[in-house]
Design an enzyme around this catalytic site. Structure first.
Site, mmCIF file in Angstrom:
data_model
loop_
_atom_site.group_PDB
_atom_site.id
_atom_site.type_symbol
_atom_site.label_atom_id
_atom_site.label_comp_id
_atom_site.label_asym_id
_atom_site.label_seq_id
_atom_site.Cartn_x
_atom_site.Cartn_y
_atom_site.Cartn_z
ATOM 1 N N GLY A 1 0.826 -1.201 0.000
ATOM 2 C CA GLY A 1 0.000 0.000 0.000
ATOM 3 C C GLY A 1 0.857 1.245 0.000
ATOM 4 N N CYS A 2 0.319 2.321 0.495
ATOM 5 C CA CYS A 2 1.042 3.597 0.525
ATOM 6 C C CYS A 2 2.393 3.437 1.211
ATOM 7 C CB CYS A 2 0.199 4.633 1.262
ATOM 8 S SG CYS A 2 1.045 6.203 1.530
#
Length: 238
Positions: free
Chosen positions: A62-63
């Site tokens: 993810g981020c």
């Protein structure tokens, strides 16, 4: 997730505002699947050498703000770089990767001392607190192939350990859904733009960070007290 905080486009600002609003609303993360039990240590792991050395792990979860922020607080880690992996060098920029068409995933490259922490222990922290490995092509509010969960192995031993660990966790029922984390050979890693580096450490009150990423650091301190280091290893100081 993020937008360029220095020179945002109007579209990116709009996305950032929406994410901030979602963060402040307190709504649960979309499709989140917390471990149903403590994530066990890997049964198959690398042997610790007697002398200090250096090894790298490339992980996508993810981020990259949050994943970098977690591992900057891990004992035995020397450096964590946010960047892009899985695509070509020519498309390794935030603007292009954000389209979801480059093959890249937002990633981190972790340099660690294998005499202090093993590759398997790095993966245990990754699965336990840094990411939700059951989400497919997304992570919490962020959606797209660039937010997929993936392990990029550098050597056959890393491949062996990663595959065995994913199989182990699936058999154990540690998560309520099957692990979706991909395991692929590393073909290149490209550091992200400077404004992305150390973002969590520099911006702990940023709405997205406060809602989705600071709880990961808190979970690291709570679940791995022997691994947690309060003072982060900032890339900017290296």
């Amino acid at each position: 997730m993020a937008f360029n905080p220095l020179f945002p486009s109007l579209a990116a600002v709009g996305a950032g505002v929406l994410l901030a609003a979602a963060a402040l609303s307190g709504r649960p993360a979309v499709g989140a699947s917390a471990p149903t039990a403590p994530v066990a240590a890997p049964a198959i792991d690398s042997l610790r050498p007697s002398a200090p050395g250096s090894e790298t792990a490339i992980l996508s979860g993810g981020c990259f703000w949050g994943v970098q922020g977690v591992f900057e607080h891990v004992r035995g880690v020397r450096k964590v770089v946010a960047g892009y992996a899985g695509g070509a060098a020519a498309t390794a920029s935030y603007e292009l990767v954000s389209t979801g068409t480059t093959g890249h995933a937002e990633s981190v490259r972790i340099t660690f001392d294998p005499s202090q922490i093993s590759y398997g222990q790095i993966l245990r922290i990754f699965f336990s607190v840094a990411t939700d490995p059951t989400q497919v092509d997304r992570q919490y509010p962020d959606e797209g192939t660039q937010y997929r969960s993936e392990i990029f192995y550098a050597i056959p031993e890393q491949h062996r350990i990663a595959q065995a660990y994913v199989d182990q966790l699936n058999r154990s029922g540690a998560f309520s859904r099957p692990i979706a984390t991909r395991i692929d050979p590393a073909t290149g890693f490209y550091a992200a733009e400077d404004y992305h580096q150390d973002f969590l450490v520099r911006n702990p009150g940023y709405p997205y960070i406060a809602r989705f990423d600071m709880p990961k650091v808190e979970a690291l301190a709570r679940e791995f007290p022997d691994r947690y280091v309060a003072a982060p290893i900032r890339l900017a100081s290296r």
